[in-house]
Design an enzyme around this catalytic site. Structure first.
Site, PDB file in Angstrom:
ATOM      1  N   GLU A 177       0.804  -1.239   0.000  1.00 50.83           N
ATOM      2  CA  GLU A 177       0.000   0.000   0.000  1.00 50.83           C
ATOM      3  C   GLU A 177       0.830   1.280   0.000  1.00 50.83           C
ATOM      4  O   GLU A 177       0.636   2.165   0.839  1.00 50.83           O
ATOM      5  CB  GLU A 177      -0.979  -0.014   1.191  1.00 50.83           C
ATOM      6  CG  GLU A 177      -1.898  -1.219   1.162  1.00 50.83           C
ATOM      7  CD  GLU A 177      -2.763  -1.372   2.407  1.00 50.83           C
ATOM      8  OE1 GLU A 177      -2.739  -0.474   3.272  1.00 50.83           O
ATOM      9  OE2 GLU A 177      -3.450  -2.393   2.520  1.00 50.83           O
ATOM     10  N   ASN A 219       2.080  -5.287  -3.053  1.00 54.25           N
ATOM     11  CA  ASN A 219       0.686  -5.624  -2.750  1.00 54.25           C
ATOM     12  C   ASN A 219      -0.118  -4.353  -2.462  1.00 54.25           C
ATOM     13  O   ASN A 219       0.343  -3.479  -1.724  1.00 54.25           O
ATOM     14  CB  ASN A 219       0.685  -6.535  -1.502  1.00 54.25           C
ATOM     15  CG  ASN A 219      -0.655  -7.156  -1.198  1.00 54.25           C
ATOM     16  OD1 ASN A 219      -1.251  -7.796  -2.062  1.00 54.25           O
ATOM     17  ND2 ASN A 219      -1.131  -6.994   0.030  1.00 54.25           N
ATOM     18  N   HIS A 255     -10.433  -6.199  -2.145  1.00 55.12           N
ATOM     19  CA  HIS A 255     -11.495  -5.915  -1.163  1.00 55.12           C
ATOM     20  C   HIS A 255     -12.652  -5.265  -1.920  1.00 55.12           C
ATOM     21  O   HIS A 255     -12.661  -4.063  -2.164  1.00 55.12           O
ATOM     22  CB  HIS A 255     -10.971  -4.989  -0.058  1.00 55.12           C
ATOM     23  CG  HIS A 255      -9.915  -5.633   0.783  1.00 55.12           C
ATOM     24  ND1 HIS A 255     -10.174  -6.698   1.616  1.00 55.12           N
ATOM     25  CD2 HIS A 255      -8.589  -5.382   0.904  1.00 55.12           C
ATOM     26  CE1 HIS A 255      -9.056  -7.068   2.232  1.00 55.12           C
ATOM     27  NE2 HIS A 255      -8.078  -6.288   1.809  1.00 55.12           N
ATOM     28  N   GLU A 283      -6.250 -10.734  -1.043  1.00 57.08           N
ATOM     29  CA  GLU A 283      -7.053 -10.437   0.172  1.00 57.08           C
ATOM     30  C   GLU A 283      -8.532 -10.298  -0.178  1.00 57.08           C
ATOM     31  O   GLU A 283      -9.199  -9.361   0.250  1.00 57.08           O
ATOM     32  CB  GLU A 283      -6.575  -9.140   0.827  1.00 57.08           C
ATOM     33  CG  GLU A 283      -5.099  -9.108   1.172  1.00 57.08           C
ATOM     34  CD  GLU A 283      -4.662  -7.838   1.887  1.00 57.08           C
ATOM     35  OE1 GLU A 283      -5.523  -7.072   2.370  1.00 57.08           O
ATOM     36  OE2 GLU A 283      -3.446  -7.605   1.966  1.00 57.08           O
ATOM     37  N   ASP A 285     -12.365 -10.159  -0.417  1.00 56.35           N
ATOM     38  CA  ASP A 285     -13.643 -10.273   0.296  1.00 56.35           C
ATOM     39  C   ASP A 285     -14.653  -9.412  -0.453  1.00 56.35           C
ATOM     40  O   ASP A 285     -14.286  -8.544  -1.247  1.00 56.35           O
ATOM     41  CB  ASP A 285     -13.563  -9.920   1.797  1.00 56.35           C
ATOM     42  CG  ASP A 285     -12.745  -8.682   2.137  1.00 56.35           C
ATOM     43  OD1 ASP A 285     -12.674  -7.762   1.296  1.00 56.35           O
ATOM     44  OD2 ASP A 285     -12.186  -8.627   3.253  1.00 56.35           O
TER      45      ASP A 285
END
Ligand code: G3I
Length: 389
Positions: A177, A219, A255, A283, A285
């Site tokens: 990030e 990432n 996400h 990651e 979701d």
């Protein structure tokens, strides 16, 4: 473990899979795991067994507080997933809470669990602005330490941690990030200490020296959408490649939220892959609007589940369609353990994972299971970690 409603679809899935019975043992096809040993370890209709057939690792973030103490949680982690990511316990705040004193215990336990269950490990994460120990920085943007101290500390942190886990980590999220949503470099303590993005190349070089075999990833979130942030990261990694910095891949966190349109994910995965990089969904979701606590994982719209099924399915298929996409990792698997309800609470969102609060698989799980079962024609991944040994 397949839901009865899918039984008609499974007839065709079985045909497409060349005779593999989803609840039985796998047939011996090139690239498939050996039927006997696989059947002994985990079910043939598990996500991991189905992923094996196209060389795609299906991962999960792991909450190490539950691992070992919660029997259902532990069993599902072992049976359903072929790679694991520590959700928190490899972050700097956890591994060096007091300056100069490492605590690897929880991370070591996860690595041992992964070895026992023939899983690979995504190391997460070496350089981040969040979850830093307070002696280093309380907010990731300010610190009392000098630039020279920060440079020496980051080098030591990366080298000590990567050496500690040398040989045990498949992919490291080396830098996490580093950009804001407007595509500008995030003004972290690292950015300020180096006076620019030079810390990123240094971080990759240090990590590579410490474990030359680990795959090294950048990432980030929102790379899924074409736009200024995705473009900025694209320019960064292209420049790193041009400078021969040892970067192997880019992690798309994934996400997702049903209130936004589904991103241009496959094209973004592919354009990064076309730079000569591996890619991964790291990651995933899919959150949606939910009721107030204690029902924070019950969608307000009874139809939301259909949108979530669609998002999960398209996220997986985007990875399957890109040969360089080597792992697909949901950020945990039980809604009770998800970071979403605590973070997005006004308005409330939740219900973002594949299993409900009682660790029962939701319809999203079965959709992924069927997508994987039908994916026999997807390009097979190759290289380190592809398939099972
Ligand atoms: O361990 C302490 C506990 O002792 C204390 O009582 C409790 C009180 O708040 O906090 C606990 O720590 C929490 C930790 O998770 C472990 O549960 C932190 O407050 C909480 O902030 C932390 O949240 C994590 C978050 O990263 C931190 O930014 C989430 O679990 C984790 O899922 C999340 O993961 C990040 C990825 O690393 C990077 N990408 C985004 C993703 C979601 O934010």
């Amino acid at each position: 473990m397949l839901r009865p409603a899918l039984s008609i679809g499974l007839v065709s899935a079985t045909v497409l899979l060349g005779g593999m019975a989803l609840t039985g043992s796998a047939s011996a096809e090139p690239g498939a795991a050996p039927a006997q040993s696989q059947a002994a370890r985990y079910p043939a209709d598990s996500l991991r067994a189905l992923g094996d057939r196209v060389g795609l690792r299906i991962g999960t973030a792991v909450n190490t507080d539950e691992l070992g103490s919660n029997a259902d949680y532990t069993r599902i982690t072992a049976e359903q997933f072929s790679s694991v990511t520590p959700e928190n316990v490899m972050k700097w705040q956890l591994v060096e809470p007091t300056r100069g004193t490492y605590d690897w215990a929880a991370a070591d336990r996860l690595v041992a669990f992964a070895k026992k269950n023939k899983q690979l490990v995504r190391g997460h994460t070496l350089v981040w602005h969040s979850q830093l120990p307070t002696w280093l920085s309380s907010d990731g943007y300010t610190t009392t330490l000098s630039n020279d101290e920060l440079k020496a500390l980051l080098k030591k942190h990366i080298q000590d941690q990567v050496k500690h886990f040398k040989g045990d980590i498949w992919q490291w999220d080396v830098v996490n990030e580093a950009f804001d949503d407007d595509g500008q470099p995030r003004q972290t303590i690292w950015y300020k200490a180096w006076g620019g993005l030079g810390y990123i190349a240094d971080a990759f070089r240090w990590a590579h020296e410490a474990d030359p075999k680990a795959l090294l990833f950048y990432n980030d979130y929102n790379l899924e959408f074409t736009g200024v942030k995705s473009n900025a990261v694209y320019d960064l990694v292209r420049s790193l490649k041009a400078q021969r910095v040892p970067i192997d891949g880019v992690g798309f966190q994934g996400h997702l939220d049903t209130q936004y349109g589904f991103p241009d994910l496959q094209n973004n995965l592919q354009r990064f892959a076309d730079l000569g990089l591996k890619v991964a969904e790291t990651e995933v979701d899919v959150r949606t609007f939910t009721q107030a606590p204690p029902n924070e994982n019950t969608p307000t719209n009874p139809l939301a589940g259909y949108a979530q099924e669609s998002y999960w399915s398209r996220a997986l298929k985007a990875c399957l369609a890109v040969r360089e996409c080597i792992s697909f990792t949901p950020w945990g698997f039980g809604d009770t353990y998800s970071w979403i309800p605590g973070w997005f609470d006004n308005p409330q969102e939740g219900a973002a994972l594949l299993y409900d609060g009682n660790l029962q698989p939701k319809s999203q799980y079965y959709v992924l299971q069927q997508d994987l079962a039908l994916a026999a024609g997807a390009p097979h991944r190759s290289g380190p970690g592809a398939g099972h040994n």
